[in-house]
Scaffold this active site. Structure first.
Site, PDB file in Angstrom:
ATOM      1  CG  ASN A  84      -1.824  16.429  -2.590  1.00 12.68           C
ATOM      2  OD1 ASN A  84      -0.612  16.211  -2.553  1.00 12.68           O
ATOM      3  ND2 ASN A  84      -2.486  16.514  -3.716  1.00 12.68           N
ATOM      4  NE  ARG A  85       3.141  13.213  -2.402  1.00  9.63           N
ATOM      5  CZ  ARG A  85       2.302  12.864  -3.366  1.00  9.63           C
ATOM      6  NH1 ARG A  85       1.447  13.745  -3.855  1.00  9.63           N
ATOM      7  NH2 ARG A  85       2.301  11.624  -3.824  1.00  9.63           N
ATOM      8  CG  HIS A 110      -3.788  11.117   0.925  1.00  6.85           C
ATOM      9  ND1 HIS A 110      -4.168  12.303   0.344  1.00  6.85           N
ATOM     10  CD2 HIS A 110      -3.490  10.280  -0.112  1.00  6.85           C
ATOM     11  CE1 HIS A 110      -4.102  12.195  -0.981  1.00  6.85           C
ATOM     12  NE2 HIS A 110      -3.689  10.982  -1.281  1.00  6.85           N
ATOM     13  CG  HIS A 179      -7.323   8.943  -3.168  1.00  2.00           C
ATOM     14  ND1 HIS A 179      -6.984   8.142  -4.234  1.00  2.00           N
ATOM     15  CD2 HIS A 179      -6.218   9.654  -2.864  1.00  2.00           C
ATOM     16  CE1 HIS A 179      -5.713   8.348  -4.547  1.00  2.00           C
ATOM     17  NE2 HIS A 179      -5.224   9.276  -3.740  1.00  2.00           N
ATOM     18  CE1 TYR A 181      -5.228   4.972  -7.406  1.00  2.00           C
ATOM     19  CE2 TYR A 181      -6.646   4.990  -5.463  1.00  2.00           C
ATOM     20  CZ  TYR A 181      -5.386   5.108  -6.034  1.00  2.00           C
ATOM     21  OH  TYR A 181      -4.292   5.341  -5.235  1.00  2.00           O
ATOM     22  CG  ASP A 246       0.588  12.427  -7.935  1.00  6.72           C
ATOM     23  OD1 ASP A 246      -0.537  12.877  -7.607  1.00  6.72           O
ATOM     24  OD2 ASP A 246       1.329  11.829  -7.142  1.00  6.72           O
ATOM     25  CD  GLN A 285      -2.373  16.123  -6.862  1.00  6.01           C
ATOM     26  OE1 GLN A 285      -2.533  17.316  -6.626  1.00  6.01           O
ATOM     27  NE2 GLN A 285      -1.173  15.558  -6.886  1.00  6.01           N
ATOM     28  CD  GLU A 313      -6.194  12.367  -5.303  1.00  8.81           C
ATOM     29  OE1 GLU A 313      -5.764  12.677  -4.168  1.00  8.81           O
ATOM     30  OE2 GLU A 313      -5.460  11.882  -6.192  1.00  8.81           O
TER      31      GLU A 313
END
Length: 348
Positions: A84-85, A110, A179, A181, A246, A285, A313
């Site tokens: 993440n950020r 990430h 991560h 999908y 998100d 997340q 996540e």
């Protein structure tokens, strides 16, 4: 090797110039089949059975190694050192300032420009699965200290478990997640609008316009973020601020004891496929692939567009290194980082 009928095998899958060869590991039970790459500890596919008895691959990915080498969307990968950020890519640990590369608007995302998703991990067979390990040197992507990391994937029946462990030589932030999908209708299906989601969270983290949490921990009650009861993703997306979900959903509060909790459930009524996720991490997340735009050509020529999949996540809260009220994300020498996440694939 077998563990309650889990078959484990592996083969070479390709070569990355300058890095070495990449292996594909296959974990197979009677209900589920999982492919894992030593590049990025990537979950390349998960085949699970629908109520019609047919197996479908429910994880987005690529047909060949080149797809993963050039991938910028972290398809299936383990991301780190910090998932993440991190706001402005900047943090202070033990009085020392660190500046990371900026790779997502004004922020670091990430793990950096060459995070764990682009490394080739060392693989060793374990009962019912594979353990992948990696040494991240002191200063890697700007982070302090050497970190030794492992993720162990094991398959038992319908349950895929990911266990993360790490040790360090200097105090460093760490936050590891996978991560992948998912689309329970199959990786080539156009969207996830006909799937139902529930997330066991009383609160979520509002974000600013660069997706950094504002610091507020907001109750989901009465909000489009209230996913405590199953909702149809398609209709709920119409109520969520653009372009979709998100956001970090809070599974536990700062200071809560380490324990594995139920996190989320997604059901695709048409196929009967269900994915349930439990984790010891304090957050998840929920991301609805808002930034996929149809430009990625995936497995079998499928084009992955906006809302074509979802990510769950499991993680610490984003930007925790800069937010004192969030759960602690620092790993100190002599401590062990350990988290567990389970993905359970069933049918209704």
């Amino acid at each position: 090797m077998c563990s309650k009928m889990t078959q484990v095998s592996h083969q070479q899958w390709g070569e990355v110039s300058g890095l070495g060869s990449v292996d594909l590991w296959l974990l197979k039970s009677s209900q589920v089949r999982v492919e894992i790459l030593t590049l990025g500890a990537i979950i390349r596919s998960v085949w699970s059975t629908g109520k019609d008895g047919k197996m479908e691959d429910v994880v987005l990915g690529y047909d060949d190694l080149e797809g993963y080498v050039s991938d910028k969307r972290y398809l299936g990968a383990v991301v780190g050192r910090v998932a993440n950020r991190i706001a402005q890519g900047h943090f202070v640990v033990e009085g020392k300032e660190y500046q990371l590369d900026i790779n997502n608007g004004p922020n670091a995302l990430h793990g950096g420009l060459r995070g764990f998703n682009k490394a080739i991990w060392h693989a060793a067979a374990v009962e019912g699965g594979v353990q992948l390990s990696l040494t991240s040197p002191d200063g890697d992507q700007g982070y302090p200290g050497e970190v030794q990391v492992s993720v162990t994937y094991t398959l038992q029946g319908e349950t895929l478990t990911a266990e993360y462990q790490a040790k360090c030589t200097k105090t460093t932030p760490i936050n590891l997640t996978n991560h992948s999908y998912f689309n329970l209708a199959g990786q080539a299906a156009a969207d996830i609008y006909d799937q139902e989601v529930s997330i066991s969270a009383q609160s979520y983290l509002p974000v600013d316009d660069t997706s950094i949490p504002t610091g507020e921990i907001r109750a989901v009650e009465g909000m489009p973020f209230d996913l405590r009861k199953p909702v149809l993703i398609g209709s709920r997306l119409k109520e969520v601020p653009c372009p979709g979900f998100d956001h970090n959903f809070c599974l536990s509060s700062p200071g809560d004891p380490w324990t594995e909790r139920h996190a989320a459930r997604v059901c695709h009524p048409a196929s009967g496929r269900v994915l349930e996720v439990s984790t010891s991490q304090p957050g998840v997340q929920f991301y609805t692939a808002n930034f996929l735009d149809g430009s990625i050509v995936g497995k079998g020529g499928a084009r992955y567009g906006k809302h074509s999949s979802f990510c769950l996540e499991t993680q610490n809260w984003p930007d925790a290194v800069n937010q004192a009220s969030f759960p602690d994300c620092l790993l100190r020498p002599g401590e062990e980082y350990r988290h567990i996440t389970r993905f359970i694939f069933t049918t209704v």
